[in-house]
Design a protein around this motif. Structure first.
Motif, short mmCIF file in Angstrom:
data_model
loop_
_atom_site.label_atom_id
_atom_site.label_comp_id
_atom_site.label_asym_id
_atom_site.label_seq_id
_atom_site.Cartn_x
_atom_site.Cartn_y
_atom_site.Cartn_z
N ASN A 341 -1.08 5.28 -4.81
CA ASN A 341 0.42 5.99 -4.38
C ASN A 341 1.15 4.87 -3.51
OD1 ASN A 341 0.16 8.14 -5.80
ND2 ASN A 341 -1.40 9.14 -3.97
N LYS A 342 2.26 4.49 -4.04
CA LYS A 342 3.13 3.63 -3.36
C LYS A 342 3.83 4.51 -1.98
CE LYS A 342 5.88 2.86 -6.75
NZ LYS A 342 7.16 1.97 -7.39
N LEU A 343 3.63 3.96 -0.74
CA LEU A 343 4.33 4.35 0.34
C LEU A 343 5.33 3.64 0.96
CD1 LEU A 343 0.76 4.96 2.21
CD2 LEU A 343 2.09 6.47 0.91
N ARG A 344 6.09 4.37 1.62
CA ARG A 344 7.17 3.65 2.08
C ARG A 344 7.37 3.46 3.80
NH1 ARG A 344 11.73 7.75 -0.18
NH2 ARG A 344 10.13 8.99 0.77
N ASN A 346 8.82 5.02 6.08
CA ASN A 346 8.94 6.26 6.52
C ASN A 346 7.59 7.08 6.53
OD1 ASN A 346 11.27 5.77 7.35
ND2 ASN A 346 12.58 6.99 5.70
N ASP A 347 6.75 6.65 5.39
CA ASP A 347 5.53 7.49 5.48
C ASP A 347 4.28 6.96 6.26
OD1 ASP A 347 6.60 8.67 3.13
OD2 ASP A 347 6.18 6.97 1.76
N THR A 348 4.76 5.85 7.19
CA THR A 348 3.49 5.26 7.90
C THR A 348 3.72 5.72 9.19
OG1 THR A 348 4.89 3.30 8.36
CG2 THR A 348 3.58 3.24 6.32
N TYR A 349 2.63 5.44 10.11
CA TYR A 349 2.69 5.55 11.45
C TYR A 349 3.37 4.72 12.15
CZ TYR A 349 0.59 5.64 16.15
OH TYR A 349 0.61 5.51 17.71
N GLN A 351 6.23 2.92 11.34
CA GLN A 351 7.68 3.02 11.08
C GLN A 351 8.58 1.84 11.41
OE1 GLN A 351 9.53 6.33 10.67
NE2 GLN A 351 7.32 6.50 9.81
N SER A 356 4.48 -1.84 9.16
CA SER A 356 4.10 -0.61 8.16
C SER A 356 3.54 -1.24 6.97
CB SER A 356 5.30 0.35 7.76
OG SER A 356 5.83 0.74 8.86
N VAL A 360 -0.13 0.02 5.25
CA VAL A 360 -0.39 0.15 4.04
C VAL A 360 -1.01 -0.84 3.13
CG1 VAL A 360 1.87 1.53 3.78
CG2 VAL A 360 1.79 -0.86 2.93
N GLN A 363 -4.86 0.24 4.11
CA GLN A 363 -5.09 1.11 2.96
C GLN A 363 -6.00 0.84 1.68
OE1 GLN A 363 -2.69 4.61 3.29
NE2 GLN A 363 -2.09 4.31 5.24
#
Length: 803
Positions: A341-344, A346-349, A351, A356, A360, A363
């Motif tokens: 899954n691609k994260l952005r 805003n999806d990370t701790y 920011q 960020s 990712v 992960q």
């Protein structure tokens, strides 16, 4: 016009001449270097020249000589028994890699391709002499005559093995060879133009346009700047043309040409090895347009305009570090390949873009096996991919992800992955507080991988000297009332950024910091004697923005400037506060009928829009440039004047300028007085007293870095520059300093048992009473070295230069 920064005689080998099959080529190349050593000459072993991706046209030896013209030498490392027959220009071979060939016609075609470079330059078109020769380094003229080949009507000019033994004869043969293309001896002006064209002038310069203003207007001056023949200096030319040595770093401050070199290398390797899968990765989204344009220009340069950049060619990908929903990036590509899954952001701790991205990548590395997708990765702005918050197994996550995405090659049991990256520690906007003397990948490369080769670019060509001085002075706080904020400790590191430091870096000492002159002088120093950089403070933001609008209107109406690519407005500050000022700026400019463009609006990857002035924050401005730069919101920096990261913003903003800078801010702050004091300095030298020198943030020298790592058990320190340092009395047994610059080092009483100094420069080194038992100095420069009292038991001095 400025002189190109090349020595009188310049010989560049684009590949290593170390294969058995290249012995003959090596003999010819060395002879050519000896023949023309004192001539005005630029010569290449295999200059990159391509007609199509599947048809390489690299001349074996390409020579540009001021009086003689252009010379192509086609080398055939073949024995007389391998030539079966010659019919016209067609040669029949046996026991050779091919059954037949047409060496003379091949070289002749290469000559015409080279001369095409100059066909659009009026002063050079049909003015350059052209000659073609065949070199047969393993065949003597007598053997050629015994075969009767010299009687053939098509017998070409040939350099034989016996010619290589007589340099006078060789020189005479080349000079007296009949010209294929008539021309004349070039004058100094024509020679300079030829050099600038062959090293990439067509890629660097922009088109001029008609300016209907006064002669001293900025528009007229810009046209003069554009017409000024740009060039690459010798170091850039060598770095850009040489073959790849596994992992290479290019280090240099703003305006030294790092991105230009990386784009050139991307084009060169794509044409040379079209089957390779190559990725060009960068951090700032605003660089998309520039990188695509530069790679396209270099492809056209090397192919005589026959090949350009093709977005559908999957073997050369231009990738932003992250990517977005409309554009594939490196991270999103790896996610796609690993079905993650691609994260952005805003999806990370974290920011924040760089932290960020590191988060990712951690992960991905923890949960997925990273596929080896690329044969070569080229990484620009590498310092912006670093994180102070996230590490994966002690390594920078994004860099480790890049390394794992490379396909390995194994040579003699050693893993060699192909990677080229560029970085600038001073432009690191996330301010992680370190220097990287060993290169950014030193902690990532496995033990069986060769160490990084780091090249340093020292000459800045983009920005006038006064603006550069202001950028460095504000960045470090040279004139700060409370004392400097940061300082470079190593004399070598000062040299790397173009300065000379006089005095000792100790509290309350007086020191002098002076920008060194080199051959290149920014042309604005000659064209404009007026004000290059200016600072204004205002009572309110509205007053500041009204001033900005008035200045830009004057630039458009009376200076003859174009809004796009010539005027840039940079807003200082972080996050929401800079966005507020950007919106206010747009309102004021549009009320004054000035069109405004914000980069990446509607997810566009453009940085410029025709007919509009670009307004952006400093993060978006990175990597871009304009002739006239307005920097607004200096109060955002002045409010936290001891924040080095914010001062780095101002450094980056200032060095975007190719001509003039106007700084402004609101309020009244101590930093404004500091800035005015910097601007009041005349000349290139800053004299200052060090107050309250903060030792904890002084950047470490290479010596300190070496001693720290040596204490931790590391013994591999290839290609360092330690000139002038002292290691008196230290224990450095088993240290590896292969290829390092060790000039004038004090090694008195130092224990260096089993040390490796292979191919190192040890000129003027003091080894008195040192322990050098079993040390290796193979190929080292030992000019004027003092070995008095040293233990030289079983020392290997093979091929060392000793005077």
């Amino acid at each position: 016009m400025t002189d190109i920064d090349l020595p009188k005689s310049c010989f560049i080998a684009t590949e290593k001449l170390d294969n058995k099959g290249e012995k003959g080529e090596y003999l010819v190349w060395q002879s050519i270097k000896n023949v023309f050593v004192n001539h005005d000459i630029l010569a290449y072993w295999r200059y990159p020249l391509f007609n199509t991706k599947n048809q390489r046209k690299e001349p074996d030896i390409l020579i540009f000589e001021k009086k003689i013209g252009v010379i192509i030498i086609e080398v055939k490392a073949i024995n007389i028994e391998q030539i079966v027959s010659i019919n016209g220009h067609l040669w029949q071979y046996k026991n050779f890699y091919t059954n037949q060939g047409n060496p003379y016609q091949q070289a002749e075609n290469q000559l015409f391709n080279v001369l095409d470079y100059f066909s659009t330059e009026p002063s050079l078109s049909q003015q350059i002499k052209g000659r073609v020769l065949i070199a047969l380094p393993f065949i003597k003229s007598e053997a050629w005559q015994e075969k009767g080949f010299d009687k053939l009507p098509s017998n070409p000019p040939i350099i034989f093995a016996n010619d290589l033994l007589n340099l006078d004869s060789l020189k005479e043969k080349i000079i007296n060879t009949s010209t294929v293309v008539e021309g004349r001896e070039l004058d100094s002006q024509q020679w300079k133009i030829l050099l600038s064209i062959i090293t990439g002038k067509s890629v660097i310069i922009s088109p001029t346009y008609r300016v209907l203003t006064k002669d001293n207007s900025k528009g007229k001056i810009i046209n003069k700047l554009i017409n000024y023949y740009h060039h690459l200096d010798l170091k850039q030319e060598i770095i850009s043309k040489k073959n790849l040595n596994a992992v290479e770093g290019i280090k240099g401050t703003a305006g030294t040409g790092k991105t230009l070199l990386l784009c050139q290398k991307a084009a060169y390797f794509h044409l040379k090895y079209p089957e390779w899968k190559i990725a060009f990765i960068f951090f700032s989204r605003s660089l998309y347009e520039q990188i695509i344009t530069l790679i396209d220009k270099w492809l056209r340069h090397f192919s005589n305009n026959k090949i350009g950049y093709n977005t559908f060619d999957k073997n050369l990908l231009i990738l932003h570090g992250w990517g977005n929903k409309n554009q594939e990036g490196f991270y999103s590509l790896i996610c796609h390949q690993t079905k993650s899954n691609k994260l952005r952001v805003n999806d990370t701790y974290s920011q924040s873009p760089n932290d960020s991205l590191a988060e990712v990548c951690c992960q991905l590395l923890e949960n997925k096996k990273i596929p080896a997708l690329f044969d070569l990765i080229i990484l620009d702005e590498a310092q912006d991919f670093l994180s102070s918050r996230w590490l994966f197994q002690g390594k920078q996550p994004f860099l480790y992800l890049v390394y794992n995405a490379l396909a390995p090659n194994y040579i003699n049991g050693k893993e060699k992955k192909k990677l080229i990256y560029a970085y600038d520690e001073i432009q690191c906007l996330n301010q992680i507080g370190e220097t990287y003397q060993r290169g950014l990948f030193a902690d990532i490369l496995p033990s069986n991988h060769p160490s990084e080769k780091i090249y340093t670019l020292t000459n800045s060509y983009r920005t006038p000297k006064r603006i550069i001085n202001t950028a460095f002075a504000i960045n470090m706080g040279w004139c700060r009332p409370l004392g400097v904020l940061t300082m470079i400790k190593s004399a070598h590191n000062w040299q790397e950024i173009g300065y000379e430091l006089r005095g000792n870096l100790q509290s309350n000492n007086n020191i002098s910091i002076e920008r060194k002159n080199h051959k290149y002088i920014h042309p604005l120093d000659n064209f404009d004697r007026g004000e290059i950089i200016n600072f204004q403070s205002f009572y309110s933001r509205q007053e500041e923005l009204n001033y900005l609008a008035e200045k830009i209107l004057y630039n458009l109406r009376y200076d003859g400037l174009r809004p796009s690519r010539q005027i840039l407005v940079i807003v200082l500050g972080n996050g929401y506060e800079s966005q507020i000022i950007e919106n206010q700026c747009r309102d004021v400019l549009e009320r004054n009928a000035i069109s405004v463009y914000f980069p990446h609006q509607d997810n566009s990857r453009q940085f410029w829009q025709d007919g509009a002035v670009t307004v952006c924050n400093v993060y978006q401005a990175k990597g871009n440039e304009a002739f006239l730069v307005y920097i607004i919101g200096c109060d955002r920096i002045a409010k936290e004047e001891d924040n080095i990261s914010l001062r780095n913003q101002l450094f980056v903003a200032l060095t975007r300028s190719k001509g003039w800078v106007y700084l402004s801010g609101v309020g009244n702050y101590v930093m404004y007085s500091e800035l005015k004091e910097v601007l009041a300095v005349k000349g290139d030298s800053f004299n200052l007293t060090l107050r309250n020198l903060p030792e904890n943030i002084i950047k470490a020298s290479e010596k300190e870095d070496l001693l720290k790592r040596f204490a931790l058990g590391n013994r591999n320190f290839k290609y360092l520059c330690l000139s002038g340092e002292s290691f008196k009395g230290c224990c450095l047994d088993n240290i590896n300093l292969i290829g390092s610059n060790l000039e004038k080092i004090n090694f008195q009483q130092t224990s260096l048992e089993k040390a490796k100094f292979i191919n190192a420069d040890l000129k003027d080194v003091d080894f008195r009473n040192a322990n050098l038992k079993n040390a290796k100095f193979i190929g080292a420069n030992l000019t004027r070295v003092n070995f008095d009292g040293a233990n030289l038991t079983n020392v290997d001095f093979s091929d060392a230069k000793m005077i």
